[in-house]
Design an enzyme around this catalytic site. Structure first.
Site: not given
Length: 218
Positions: A186-187
């Site tokens: 999810n970065r």
């Protein structure tokens, strides 16, 4: 194109007390990973005094607490830019491990004795290549380059000692900050950066430096 990185968390408690020790940990893991070709490959970014950047991949040849060393033609584009503006960045892109290391600091030429000692370890062909290529200059054709190499090969056969080109030598990047980047889902990546407390214009990085660690938003 997108990939979800699934790795372990990198926390300040996991880090070595100073950045070169931490770099050594990661570098050893990178060297041991067969998926990473040329783990010592790094992107060197330089800029002109008016801020026009350029970048290229070179090979790291040595590192210690004094800094990161590579070799180049001082008359090349990067050599000219570093002479005019010594602030540079290094990027180690270790994608199979979802890791990056980013070094920022000042570039300085190493001693001539150190350059000569390294030049003597290079393969004979690479020594000739350092003479044959006037790096970053415009040439008419590849044939011109090969003709220059063959001329040098005739002058310095395999058993002859090749002199070190006067415009060729080592550069040491003395770091003022080193960031360790670990990719996550999810970065939400971990970015932990060592920063020299005395700053880039403070005391020599080789003598009693102190570092603080800060976390950066991804």
């Amino acid at each position: 194109m997108r990939e979800q990185y699934r790795t372990t968390e990198l926390s300040p408690a996991d880090l070595a007390p100073e950045p070169i020790a931490q770099f050594t940990r990661w570098f050893k893991e990178t060297v041991a990973n067969p998926a990473i070709h040329e783990p010592n490959a790094m992107v060197v970014s330089t800029a002109t005094p008016d801020g026009r950047p350029s970048a290229r991949t070179v090979l790291l040849k040595h590192y210690d607490r004094a800094g990161f060393v590579f070799f180049t033609n001082y008359d090349s584009r990067k050599g000219v830019e570093m002479a005019a503006n010594p602030y540079v960045a290094l990027l180690f892109p270790w994608h199979p491990l979802a890791r990056q290391v980013v070094v920022t600091g000042r570039a300085e030429r190493i001693g001539r004795d150190e350059t000569v000692a390294y030049f003597r370890t290079r393969p004979h062909g690479s020594q000739l290549g350092a003479w044959a290529s006037r790096q970053s200059s415009v040439i008419a054709s590849r044939e011109e380059l090969l003709a220059r190499y063959e001329e040098l090969a005739a002058r310095y056969p395999g058993d002859a000692q090749v002199p070190v080109p006067p415009e060729w030598g080592g550069v040491r990047v003395v770091p003022d900050a080193i960031e360790f980047w670990q990719g996550h889902e999810n970065r939400l990546h971990d970015r932990l950066r060592y920063v020299r407390e005395d700053g880039p214009d403070g005391p020599d990085a080789r003598d009693g430096e102190t570092w603080r660690v800060e976390r950066l938003a991804p």
